[in-house]
Design an enzyme around this catalytic site. Structure first.
Site, PDB file in Angstrom:
ATOM      1  N   GLU A  72      -7.645  -5.481  -0.213  1.00  0.00           N
ATOM      2  CA  GLU A  72      -8.172  -6.263  -1.324  1.00  0.00           C
ATOM      3  C   GLU A  72      -8.157  -7.766  -1.054  1.00  0.00           C
ATOM      4  O   GLU A  72      -8.983  -8.507  -1.573  1.00  0.00           O
ATOM      5  CB  GLU A  72      -7.372  -5.984  -2.601  1.00  0.00           C
ATOM      6  CG  GLU A  72      -7.277  -4.530  -2.986  1.00  0.00           C
ATOM      7  CD  GLU A  72      -8.539  -4.010  -3.622  1.00  0.00           C
ATOM      8  OE1 GLU A  72      -9.626  -4.501  -3.284  1.00  0.00           O
ATOM      9  OE2 GLU A  72      -8.434  -3.107  -4.456  1.00  0.00           O
ATOM     10  N   HIS A 132       0.849  -1.189   0.000  1.00  0.00           N
ATOM     11  CA  HIS A 132       0.000   0.000   0.000  1.00  0.00           C
ATOM     12  C   HIS A 132       0.882   1.234   0.000  1.00  0.00           C
ATOM     13  O   HIS A 132       1.965   1.231   0.588  1.00  0.00           O
ATOM     14  CB  HIS A 132      -0.913   0.005   1.238  1.00  0.00           C
ATOM     15  CG  HIS A 132      -2.072   0.938   1.097  1.00  0.00           C
ATOM     16  ND1 HIS A 132      -1.986   2.261   1.425  1.00  0.00           N
ATOM     17  CD2 HIS A 132      -3.325   0.730   0.624  1.00  0.00           C
ATOM     18  CE1 HIS A 132      -3.154   2.829   1.175  1.00  0.00           C
ATOM     19  NE2 HIS A 132      -3.974   1.930   0.676  1.00  0.00           N
TER      20      HIS A 132
HETATM   21  N1  ACO Z   1       4.285  -7.583  -4.472  1.00  0.00           N
HETATM   22  C1  ACO Z   1       5.620  -7.566  -4.671  1.00  0.00           C
HETATM   23  N2  ACO Z   1       6.368  -6.442  -4.572  1.00  0.00           N
HETATM   24  C2  ACO Z   1       5.746  -5.308  -4.244  1.00  0.00           C
HETATM   25  C3  ACO Z   1       4.360  -5.265  -3.989  1.00  0.00           C
HETATM   26  C4  ACO Z   1       3.619  -6.469  -4.118  1.00  0.00           C
HETATM   27  N3  ACO Z   1       2.312  -6.499  -3.905  1.00  0.00           N
HETATM   28  N4  ACO Z   1       4.016  -3.987  -3.668  1.00  0.00           N
HETATM   29  C5  ACO Z   1       5.146  -3.261  -3.719  1.00  0.00           C
HETATM   30  N5  ACO Z   1       6.193  -4.057  -4.068  1.00  0.00           N
HETATM   31  C6  ACO Z   1       7.587  -3.670  -4.203  1.00  0.00           C
HETATM   32  C7  ACO Z   1       7.885  -3.068  -5.571  1.00  0.00           C
HETATM   33  O1  ACO Z   1       8.222  -4.051  -6.514  1.00  0.00           O
HETATM   34  C8  ACO Z   1       9.058  -2.160  -5.231  1.00  0.00           C
HETATM   35  O2  ACO Z   1      10.218  -2.958  -5.116  1.00  0.00           O
HETATM   36  P1  ACO Z   1      11.640  -2.388  -5.573  1.00  0.00           P
HETATM   37  O3  ACO Z   1      11.897  -1.187  -4.692  1.00  0.00           O
HETATM   38  O4  ACO Z   1      12.559  -3.534  -5.323  1.00  0.00           O
HETATM   39  O5  ACO Z   1      11.499  -2.015  -7.017  1.00  0.00           O
HETATM   40  C9  ACO Z   1       8.728  -1.662  -3.826  1.00  0.00           C
HETATM   41  O6  ACO Z   1       7.861  -2.638  -3.265  1.00  0.00           O
HETATM   42  C10 ACO Z   1       8.016  -0.311  -3.844  1.00  0.00           C
HETATM   43  O7  ACO Z   1       6.971  -0.340  -4.831  1.00  0.00           O
HETATM   44  P2  ACO Z   1       6.124   0.944  -5.262  1.00  0.00           P
HETATM   45  O8  ACO Z   1       5.368   0.608  -6.496  1.00  0.00           O
HETATM   46  O9  ACO Z   1       6.984   2.160  -5.268  1.00  0.00           O
HETATM   47  O10 ACO Z   1       5.177   1.092  -4.014  1.00  0.00           O
HETATM   48  P3  ACO Z   1       3.819   1.843  -3.972  1.00  0.00           P
HETATM   49  O11 ACO Z   1       3.736   2.486  -2.663  1.00  0.00           O
HETATM   50  O12 ACO Z   1       3.561   2.734  -5.136  1.00  0.00           O
HETATM   51  O13 ACO Z   1       2.837   0.577  -4.102  1.00  0.00           O
HETATM   52  C11 ACO Z   1       0.832  -0.488  -4.649  1.00  0.00           C
HETATM   53  C12 ACO Z   1       1.518   0.550  -3.758  1.00  0.00           C
HETATM   54  C13 ACO Z   1       0.696   0.080  -6.061  1.00  0.00           C
HETATM   55  C14 ACO Z   1      -0.560  -0.774  -4.085  1.00  0.00           C
HETATM   56  C15 ACO Z   1       1.682  -1.800  -4.689  1.00  0.00           C
HETATM   57  O14 ACO Z   1       1.918  -2.258  -3.383  1.00  0.00           O
HETATM   58  C16 ACO Z   1       1.047  -2.894  -5.547  1.00  0.00           C
HETATM   59  O15 ACO Z   1       1.219  -2.881  -6.765  1.00  0.00           O
HETATM   60  N6  ACO Z   1       0.340  -3.871  -4.912  1.00  0.00           N
HETATM   61  C17 ACO Z   1      -0.317  -4.934  -5.627  1.00  0.00           C
HETATM   62  C18 ACO Z   1      -1.658  -4.449  -6.189  1.00  0.00           C
HETATM   63  C19 ACO Z   1      -2.692  -4.262  -5.099  1.00  0.00           C
HETATM   64  O16 ACO Z   1      -2.854  -5.073  -4.193  1.00  0.00           O
HETATM   65  N7  ACO Z   1      -3.442  -3.131  -5.215  1.00  0.00           N
HETATM   66  C20 ACO Z   1      -4.506  -2.763  -4.279  1.00  0.00           C
HETATM   67  C21 ACO Z   1      -4.075  -1.645  -3.390  1.00  0.00           C
HETATM   68  S1  ACO Z   1      -5.255  -1.275  -2.130  1.00  0.00           S
HETATM   69  C22 ACO Z   1      -6.326  -0.131  -2.823  1.00  0.00           C
HETATM   70  O17 ACO Z   1      -5.971   0.688  -3.609  1.00  0.00           O
HETATM   71  C23 ACO Z   1      -7.752  -0.125  -2.458  1.00  0.00           C
END
Ligand code: ACO
Length: 365
Positions: free
Chosen positions: A297, A239
Site C-alpha cells: 500500500e 502484513h
Molecule cells: N504499525 C504498528 N504496529 C503494527 C503494524 C503497523 N502497521 N502492523 C502490525 N503491528 C503490530 C500490532 O500492533 C501487534 O503488536 P502487539 O503484538 O504489540 O500487540 C503486532 O504487530 C501484530 O499485529 P497483528 O494485528 O496481529 O498482525 P496482523 O498479521 O494481523 O497484521 C495487518 C496485518 C492488519 C495488515 C497490520 O500489519 C496492519 O494493521 N497494518 C496497517 C494497515 C495496512 O497497511 N494495511 C494494508 C495491508 S496490505 C493489503 O491487504 C493489500
C-alpha cells in the site's frame, strides 16, 4: 483447535499465485512478480485466467449501461464513498454465464471507477476509447486526454502487481460466494465489500496522508514516534503473511521512481523513501517481537498519486487490478465445486425453559 482469522489454515490449492512470506517471493500464473509486472493488463488477465483453465476473448473497456450510470449519478448526489459506489454499480451487471460475466466485469470496473471519479468531481463521464488498452483507457476516461506511454506503463505495472495474491480476504470472499453455486457478479460485489476495509485494501489513502502530514524528512521521526506512542498503526506497513519486505513494494517503488524521475514531484518520492526508512527503524524498536516491513500500500499510494488519481480512488483502482485474480479464483472455485463451510465452537450458555420463567426478551426477541 481454533485459528482466529484462519491464520495458518490452508483452505485450497491454486495455480494462480504463490506467496512466500518468509522469502518475500510472489509468483503469479507461474511468473516471478518482477517479470509479470512488465505485462499489459490484458496479458495479465489472459495469463491468470489461462492458469485457472479458461481462455477468454480479448478484454476491452465496456461502456456503462443506463442503469449503472443512474446508480452512479445517485451515489454522487449523496457523495457516497467510491467503494460503495463501485459495489452498487457492479451489482447492476448481469450475464448469462460465467465467461460472459468475467469479460463484462473486467471491462466494466475501470469504466465504473472512472465515471464515478468524474461525477464526484462534477463532470460528465467519458465513454471508453475504441483503440486503447484497459490501462490507457482508464487514464483517458479520467482526464479526457490520451495518456503518455510512460504513464500507461506505470499503470500496467501497478495492475499486474496487485492482480492476485493468494487467498487474501477479498479473494476468499469471492470463492466462498462461488462455492455456494452463486454467480460471478455476486462474487465480485462481495469481494469489493471485503477490499474496502482499512486492514485490506483501504490503507493507501492514509499512507499518503501520513507522508503529506510529515511534509519534510526531519519531522518524520517525531511524527511517527507520536503515532506509535499512542498505540496507532503505521499505514502501509505490516502484513499477515510477509515477514520480509513485500515484493510488491519493491516493484512499485521502482515504478514510482521511474514515473517521478525528472517530474516536479521527484521530491515527494525522496520524502516517501525517507519516511519509509524512519518507519522501519521505529517499528523495529517498538515491535521487536514482530518483523513489520513495508507492504504494497505504501508505494501504491505514491504511484497512483503520481498518475493523478485522487486518494479516495486508490482502493477502487486497486479493485480494477485485483478483478483479474478474483475472477481467476472464481473459475478455479467453480471447477473445484466444493461448498466452503467451516465450523464454529459454541461458547454460549445451554439453557432450559423447564426451570426458568420466560422473560419478555425471550418471548419477543
Ligand atoms: N504499525 C504498528 N504496529 C503494527 C503494524 C503497523 N502497521 N502492523 C502490525 N503491528 C503490530 C500490532 O500492533 C501487534 O503488536 P502487539 O503484538 O504489540 O500487540 C503486532 O504487530 C501484530 O499485529 P497483528 O494485528 O496481529 O498482525 P496482523 O498479521 O494481523 O497484521 C495487518 C496485518 C492488519 C495488515 C497490520 O500489519 C496492519 O494493521 N497494518 C496497517 C494497515 C495496512 O497497511 N494495511 C494494508 C495491508 S496490505 C493489503 O491487504 C493489500
Amino acid at each position: 483447535m481454533i485459528s482466529n482469522g484462519l491464520e495458518g489454515v490452508v483452505a485450497t490449492q491454486t495455480r494462480l499465485s504463490h506467496v512466500d512470506g518468509e522469502r518475500g517471493e510472489l509468483i503469479i500464473a507461474g511468473y516471478r512478480l518482477d517479470e509479470f509486472a512488465q505485462l499489459s493488463f490484458e496479458e495479465v488477465l489472459h495469463r491468470i485466467w489461462n492458469a485457472a483453465g479458461v481462455t477468454g476473448q480479448a478484454i476491452c473497456a465496456r461502456p456503462l449501461s443506463r442503469c449503472a450510470i443512474a446508480v452512479l449519478q445517485d451515489a454522487a448526489g449523496q457523495r457516497a464513498d467510491p467503494m460503495d459506489a463501485l459495489r452498487m454499480a457492479v451489482g447492476t451487471l448481469t450475464a448469462r454465464d460465467d465467461m460472459e460475466a468475467a469479460e463484462l466485469l473486467a471491462g466494466s470496473v475501470p469504466t465504473i471507477v472512472a465515471a464515478y471519479t468524474r461525477l464526484l468531481g462534477g463532470t460528465d463521464p467519458i465513454d471508453p476509447g475504441d483503440d486503447l488498452g484497459l490501462a490507457a483507457n482508464y487514464l483517458y476516461m479520467l482526464s479526457g486526454t490520451a495518456p503518455t506511454p510512460e504513464r500507461v506503463q506505470a499503470l500496467n505495472s501497478y495492475f499486474a502487481t496487485v492482480s492476485d495474491h493468494g487467498l487474501n480476504a477479498s479473494t476468499f470472499t469471492a470463492r466462498v460466494i462461488v462455492s455456494t453455486e452463486s454467480d460471478f457478479v455476486s462474487a465480485i460485489t462481495g469481494a469489493v465489500g471485503a477490499l474496502k476495509g482499512p486492514l485490506h485494501g483501504g490503507a493507501p489513502g492514509p499512507a499518503l496522508d501520513m507522508v503529506f502530514e510529515i511534509g519534510e524528512s526531519s519531522k518524520a521521526e517525531s511524527y511517527l514516534r507520536n503515532k506509535l506512542d499512542n498505540g496507532e498503526r503505521l499505514m502501509g506497513f505490516g502484513h499477515r503473511v510477509y515477514r520480509v519486505r513485500d515484493p510488491r513494494a519493491e516493484v512499485l517503488s521502482a515504478a514510482a521512481e521511474r514515473l517521478f524521475l525528472d517530474s516536479q514531484d521527484a521530491p515527494l518520492y525522496e520524502l516517501a523513501k525517507s519516511v519509509e526508512q524512519t518507519a522501519l527503524t521505529l517499528l523495529g524498536e517498538y515491535k521487536p517481537h514482530r518483523s513489520i516491513q513495508t507492504n504494497v500500500e505504501f508505494f501504491t499510494a505514491l504511484l497512483l498519486h503520481g498518475l493523478g488519481i485522487d486518494s479516495e480512488f486508490f482502493t477502487p483502482t486497486f479493485a480494477i487490478g485485483r478483478v483479474a485474480g478474483w475472477l481467476g479464483h472464481c473459475f478455479e472455485q467453480r471447477a473445484e465445486g466444493r461448498l466452503i463451510r467451516p465450523q464454529s465452537v459454541y461458547i454460549g450458555p445451554r439453557r432450559t425453559f423447564r426451570h426458568l420463567p420466560m422473560s419478555s426478551g425471550d418471548r419477543y426477541g
